[in-house]
Design an enzyme around this catalytic site. Structure first.
Site, PDB file in Angstrom:
ATOM      1  CB  SER A 120      35.162  -6.924 -10.023  1.00 12.56           C
ATOM      2  OG  SER A 120      34.493  -6.455  -8.927  1.00 12.56           O
ATOM      3  CG  ASP A 121      37.819 -10.187 -13.937  1.00 11.21           C
ATOM      4  OD1 ASP A 121      37.477 -11.256 -14.435  1.00 11.21           O
ATOM      5  OD2 ASP A 121      39.865 -10.262 -14.047  1.00 11.21           O
ATOM      6  CG  LEU A 122      33.839 -15.109  -9.092  1.00 12.16           C
ATOM      7  CD1 LEU A 122      35.058 -15.637  -7.694  1.00 12.16           C
ATOM      8  CD2 LEU A 122      32.529 -15.319  -8.440  1.00 12.16           C
ATOM      9  CB  THR A 123      38.110 -16.325 -14.123  1.00 11.02           C
ATOM     10  OG1 THR A 123      39.756 -16.173 -12.549  1.00 11.02           O
ATOM     11  CG2 THR A 123      37.657 -15.721 -14.139  1.00 11.02           C
ATOM     12  CE  LYS A 126      40.684 -12.510 -10.859  1.00  8.89           C
ATOM     13  NZ  LYS A 126      40.361 -11.487 -11.118  1.00  8.89           N
TER      14      LYS A 126
END
Ligand code: 3RJ
Length: 542
Positions: A120-123, A126
């Site tokens: 989830s919410d891979l940026t 991270k």
């Protein structure tokens, strides 16, 4: 006892700070995340999802602790910073690097998926790089177990914490399919090859070459020669096996931990350790007393700084070495002393204004005060003390009058002669007592400021001046209000100024360390404040 040494801060997140750290007695450096407890549900989520993961493309979790205000996570240190900063710095990455990065990202994500986790919410922020440049997924705070509803998990953590949970399974499940899609585009030069498409799940699986060199090795020169190898041969306990949840087929890629559940009832042992050793009351996390050397120095290139008396000996080899050692031990900032009170770089404070017309004492200027007769000075001090000590009257007008008097004291306390006379007078213990007795916190805040200004401008402390009592009072108040950041920000500067005053005054004496006792609790509480930090200072609009 296990201890960690904290070195420099390496990054900040939302309500968290990351330090470089080291387990005492070992030479393994780690990253230590100090997180506000308000992030407990996210941190607990990160821990439950990562504590069993061991993969080269995922930041390894080691252990976690709890102190009164913070959660501390000890995890793998990645010295290369984030992928986000690499992209920002380089703007454009070479195709070879992109291919290598892609391999790490796919390998890591594939492992994560096979472990039953949706990242989830891979940026890019991270993703971290270790020294050799391997990419690693670092932040699982918002990740979830496949099919689960994260909000429900968060609610369960809160319920667990407050004792309201029934430990029941998280039943609401949504099937999330967040899957890796890598095409057979010529750009990838065969690094990825499609091996399988599951009709039931409509997802694409990829295999890739694991033998491409690390950063700095030209991928294109190797990739044509390598045979794609399945990623599933890499993970612990990995491999293709029977499918969990109904799908069939011997080659179906499945969860590598098919029996593993991330549910809360498996988490009763998943609690942070207390970071206070019960026997010694010693903290597990210690600040490094030595600053990290900023640059190395060679014997031929002595550091540029003010020479110390002992440096005047012949510039022998030994002396060159001592230069080097001193440069490693001290940094310029160790010797620079910055005023704390009213320093706008620390806390912007509005200038204090008093109303001379309604002031309960005569509004003498500092010049006038310096030439008052001793009788007038005594009378003036007497008036100051009795006005501050007047307890009975707690009306708004009385409080306002006290505040006005304290504003006046702030003005005259910022001059060295007046500050020195006032701190050594009977006013000082009266002010100290007002830290407890004053009618409200507004008055107490002003008393703190007056005390801090007196300490910072005083040039001569009398032996009988009760500074120890003031230090004890500040220490107690910080301890009692440790969770109140605003209050701490008002209490710490005067305590710092008092300690600095004591240190400089002691230094002038023949037998330093004997006159004004500083209780060990003052150091302990100060170190705790420095270690655990707090909210950044806000603009004070008083
Ligand atoms: C662990 C979670 C960080 C950062 C990343 C909050 C750096 C800049 C230069 C060199 C190293 C770093 C660095 N290294 C880390 N190694 N291990 C960690 C913290 C993994 N981190 C950061 N910034 C974060 N990832 C998740 N929260 C983070 C700060 N900057």
């Amino acid at each position: 006892m296990e201890n960690f040494i904290l070195y420099e801060e390496i990054g900040t997140g939302r309500k968290s700070v990351v330090y470089k750290g080291r387990r005492k007695g070992s030479i393994n450096f780690v990253a230590i995340i100090c997180s506000d407890k308000s992030k407990r549900h996210e941190i607990t989520n990160h821990v439950r999802l990562t504590h069993d993961i061991k993969h080269e493309n995922v930041v390894t979790f080691y252990e976690w602790y709890e102190t009164s205000n913070h959660l501390w996570l000890v995890v793998e240190l990645c010295t290369g910073g984030s992928l986000e900063s690499v992209i920002t710095q380089d703007e454009c990455l070479s195709e070879d690097v992109v291919r290598e990065f892609a391999i790490d990202l796919v390998k890591g994500l594939r492992y994560i998926h096979d472990a039953g986790i949706v990242f989830s919410d891979l940026t890019p922020s991270k993703i971290l790089l270790d020294g050799p440049g391997t990419l690693k997924y670092s932040n699982f705070c918002l990740s979830k177990a496949e099919g689960e509803n994260l909000e429900e998990f968060f609610a369960l953590v809160t319920a667990e914490e407050t004792g309201g949970g029934d430990g029941k399974e998280n039943t609401s499940r949504r099937n999330i399919k967040n899957r890796i899609q890598v095409t057979a585009h010529p750009f990838w030069r065969g690094v990825f090859s499609e091996v399988h498409t599951s009709e039931e799940e409509e997802e694409e699986d990829v295999s890739f070459s694991s033998s491409v060199g690390r950063r700095g090795v030209c991928a294109s020169s190797q990739s044509s020669a390598v045979t794609p190898v399945s990623v599933t041969s890499q993970g612990p306990g990995g491999g293709y096996r029977g499918v969990q949840g109904g799908a069939t087929g011997a080659e179906e890629p499945v969860c590598m931990h098919p029996n593993k559940s991330f549910r809360l009832d498996n988490m009763t042992e998943l609690r942070p350790k207390s970071a206070l050793d019960k026997d010694t009351r010693e903290s597990i996390f210690l600040l490094s007393s030595c600053p990290t050397p900023r640059m190395s120095c060679t014997a031929r290139d002595p550091p540029n700084r003010t020479p110390l008396p002992q440096d005047s000996v012949v510039a022998s080899g030994l002396n060159d070495i001592s230069y080097c050692i001193k440069d490693l031990v001290y940094t310029d900032s160790d010797l620079a002393v910055t005023p704390i009170m009213d320093n706008p770089k620390i806390l912007k404070t509005a200038p204090v204004r008093y109303d001379p017309k309604t002031l309960c004492v005569r509004a003498y200027s500092v010049e006038k005060l310096s030439c008052l007769s001793s009788e007038d000075w005594r009378g003036f001090l007497q008036q100051l003390c009795s006005s501050l000590e007047a307890q009975a009257d707690k009306t708004t007008a009385a409080v306002r009058s006290k505040l006005n008097l304290l504003c006046y004291l702030c003005t005259i306390a910022a001059h060295k002669d007046t500050a020195t006379r006032l701190i050594n007078s009977q006013l000082f213990p009266v002010l100290t007592q007002q830290l407890r007795l004053a009618p409200n916190w507004d008055v107490k805040f002003k008393v703190m400021r007056v005390l801090g200004l007196l300490a910072s401008h005083c040039i001569e402390l009398r032996e009988e001046t009760p500074v120890t009592e003031a230090v004890v009072m500040f220490t107690e108040l910080i301890r009692e209000n440790f969770r109140n950041s605003k209050l701490k920000q008002c209490l710490l500067p005067p305590l710092g100024e008092l300690l600095y005053l004591i240190a400089t005054q002691e230094e002038k004496k023949e037998h330093p360390g004997e006159l004004w006792v500083v209780p060990a609790a003052a150091y302990t509480v100060l170190m705790r404040c420095l270690r655990e930090g707090g909210e950044p200072p806000q603009l004070n609009t008083d």
